[in-house]
Motif scaffolding. Structure first.
Motif, PDB file in Angstrom:
ATOM      1  N   ALA A  20       0.823  -1.204   0.000  1.00 45.44           N
ATOM      2  CA  ALA A  20       0.000   0.000   0.000  1.00 45.44           C
ATOM      3  C   ALA A  20       0.861   1.260   0.000  1.00 45.44           C
ATOM      4  O   ALA A  20       1.950   1.283   0.546  1.00 45.44           O
ATOM      5  CB  ALA A  20      -0.911   0.012   1.224  1.00 45.44           C
ATOM      6  N   ARG A  21       0.336   2.284  -0.609  1.00 48.66           N
ATOM      7  CA  ARG A  21       0.963   3.600  -0.527  1.00 48.66           C
ATOM      8  C   ARG A  21       0.548   4.188   0.816  1.00 48.66           C
ATOM      9  O   ARG A  21      -0.599   4.076   1.222  1.00 48.66           O
ATOM     10  CB  ARG A  21       0.464   4.484  -1.655  1.00 48.66           C
ATOM     11  CG  ARG A  21       1.028   5.904  -1.580  1.00 48.66           C
ATOM     12  CD  ARG A  21       0.556   6.744  -2.704  1.00 48.66           C
ATOM     13  NE  ARG A  21       1.079   6.205  -3.947  1.00 48.66           N
ATOM     14  CZ  ARG A  21       0.699   6.651  -5.136  1.00 48.66           C
ATOM     15  NH1 ARG A  21      -0.197   7.592  -5.233  1.00 48.66           N
ATOM     16  NH2 ARG A  21       1.206   6.133  -6.230  1.00 48.66           N
ATOM     17  N   HIS A  78      -7.549   9.952  -2.843  1.00 48.05           N
ATOM     18  CA  HIS A  78      -6.704   8.809  -3.192  1.00 48.05           C
ATOM     19  C   HIS A  78      -7.324   8.035  -4.358  1.00 48.05           C
ATOM     20  O   HIS A  78      -8.541   7.839  -4.393  1.00 48.05           O
ATOM     21  CB  HIS A  78      -6.537   7.889  -1.975  1.00 48.05           C
ATOM     22  CG  HIS A  78      -5.500   6.840  -2.175  1.00 48.05           C
ATOM     23  ND1 HIS A  78      -4.154   7.099  -2.069  1.00 48.05           N
ATOM     24  CD2 HIS A  78      -5.610   5.533  -2.514  1.00 48.05           C
ATOM     25  CE1 HIS A  78      -3.482   5.996  -2.320  1.00 48.05           C
ATOM     26  NE2 HIS A  78      -4.333   5.031  -2.601  1.00 48.05           N
ATOM     27  N   PRO A  79      -6.502   7.598  -5.313  1.00 47.50           N
ATOM     28  CA  PRO A  79      -7.043   6.863  -6.466  1.00 47.50           C
ATOM     29  C   PRO A  79      -7.822   5.612  -6.048  1.00 47.50           C
ATOM     30  O   PRO A  79      -7.343   4.805  -5.246  1.00 47.50           O
ATOM     31  CB  PRO A  79      -5.789   6.469  -7.262  1.00 47.50           C
ATOM     32  CG  PRO A  79      -4.751   7.461  -6.842  1.00 47.50           C
ATOM     33  CD  PRO A  79      -5.054   7.781  -5.406  1.00 47.50           C
ATOM     34  N   ARG A  80      -9.015   5.473  -6.569  1.00 51.49           N
ATOM     35  CA  ARG A  80      -9.873   4.315  -6.269  1.00 51.49           C
ATOM     36  C   ARG A  80      -9.188   3.033  -6.702  1.00 51.49           C
ATOM     37  O   ARG A  80      -8.551   2.972  -7.748  1.00 51.49           O
ATOM     38  CB  ARG A  80     -11.215   4.421  -7.000  1.00 51.49           C
ATOM     39  CG  ARG A  80     -12.036   5.592  -6.590  1.00 51.49           C
ATOM     40  CD  ARG A  80     -12.673   5.324  -5.232  1.00 51.49           C
ATOM     41  NE  ARG A  80     -13.423   6.492  -4.809  1.00 51.49           N
ATOM     42  CZ  ARG A  80     -13.161   7.162  -3.700  1.00 51.49           C
ATOM     43  NH1 ARG A  80     -12.204   6.791  -2.912  1.00 51.49           N
ATOM     44  NH2 ARG A  80     -13.873   8.205  -3.374  1.00 51.49           N
ATOM     45  N   GLY A  81      -9.303   2.007  -5.880  1.00 50.54           N
ATOM     46  CA  GLY A  81      -8.744   0.710  -6.190  1.00 50.54           C
ATOM     47  C   GLY A  81      -7.266   0.569  -5.880  1.00 50.54           C
ATOM     48  O   GLY A  81      -6.719  -0.525  -5.973  1.00 50.54           O
ATOM     49  N   GLU A  82      -6.611   1.670  -5.520  1.00 49.25           N
ATOM     50  CA  GLU A  82      -5.189   1.614  -5.181  1.00 49.25           C
ATOM     51  C   GLU A  82      -5.049   1.433  -3.671  1.00 49.25           C
ATOM     52  O   GLU A  82      -5.681   2.159  -2.900  1.00 49.25           O
ATOM     53  CB  GLU A  82      -4.500   2.910  -5.609  1.00 49.25           C
ATOM     54  CG  GLU A  82      -3.003   2.859  -5.465  1.00 49.25           C
ATOM     55  CD  GLU A  82      -2.346   4.108  -6.020  1.00 49.25           C
ATOM     56  OE1 GLU A  82      -1.533   4.699  -5.297  1.00 49.25           O
ATOM     57  OE2 GLU A  82      -2.663   4.484  -7.164  1.00 49.25           O
ATOM     58  N   PRO A  83      -4.246   0.453  -3.217  1.00 48.11           N
ATOM     59  CA  PRO A  83      -4.087   0.234  -1.771  1.00 48.11           C
ATOM     60  C   PRO A  83      -3.593   1.490  -1.061  1.00 48.11           C
ATOM     61  O   PRO A  83      -2.819   2.267  -1.617  1.00 48.11           O
ATOM     62  CB  PRO A  83      -3.040  -0.879  -1.673  1.00 48.11           C
ATOM     63  CG  PRO A  83      -3.053  -1.540  -3.010  1.00 48.11           C
ATOM     64  CD  PRO A  83      -3.430  -0.466  -3.997  1.00 48.11           C
ATOM     65  N   LEU A  84      -4.075   1.693   0.153  1.00 46.81           N
ATOM     66  CA  LEU A  84      -3.701   2.863   0.935  1.00 46.81           C
ATOM     67  C   LEU A  84      -3.558   2.478   2.396  1.00 46.81           C
ATOM     68  O   LEU A  84      -4.439   1.829   2.960  1.00 46.81           O
ATOM     69  CB  LEU A  84      -4.775   3.951   0.806  1.00 46.81           C
ATOM     70  CG  LEU A  84      -4.630   5.186   1.700  1.00 46.81           C
ATOM     71  CD1 LEU A  84      -3.370   5.964   1.341  1.00 46.81           C
ATOM     72  CD2 LEU A  84      -5.864   6.058   1.579  1.00 46.81           C
TER      73      LEU A  84
END
Length: 106
Positions: A20-21, A78-84
């Motif tokens: 994740a970011r 935060h970009p959708r679908g990108e781990p956070l």
């Protein structure tokens, strides 16, 4: 810290966390009585932001509100679908996020 040094994270969660970011969120009541909020990913990251919050007339400055505003801003941008992975020093904000996720609201 590398995932192997984190406490309170299960082995199942560590690979997801490593991928994740990370974003650090913070909110505060400033010296002049206004509220401020910030989101920090890394130096120069395009989603880094900070600023003062505009509160409704008569609303008191509140650090919990500022923390929640920073968290909400981070989650909305935060970009959708990108781990956070979100890091906060506010237990209140983290509990609110957990409650929303468990209720299907996040």
């Amino acid at each position: 810290l590398p995932p192997s040094r984190l406490t309170g994270i299960t082995k199942l969660d560590k690979p997801r966390l490593a991928a994740a970011r990370g974003a650090f969120v913070d909110g505060a009541v400033l010296a002049d009585g206004s509220c401020g909020a910030a989101v920090f990913y890394s130096a120069g990251h395009e989603l880094n932001t900070h600023g003062r919050l505009t509160l409704p007339a008569g609303a008191p400055a509140d650090s919990n509100l500022a923390e929640l505003a920073a968290l909400a801003h981070c989650l909305l941008r935060h970009p959708r679908g990108e781990p956070l992975a979100v890091f906060s020093d506010s237990m209140h904000a983290l509990r609110c996020a957990q409650a929303a996720a468990e209720s299907g609201g996040g």
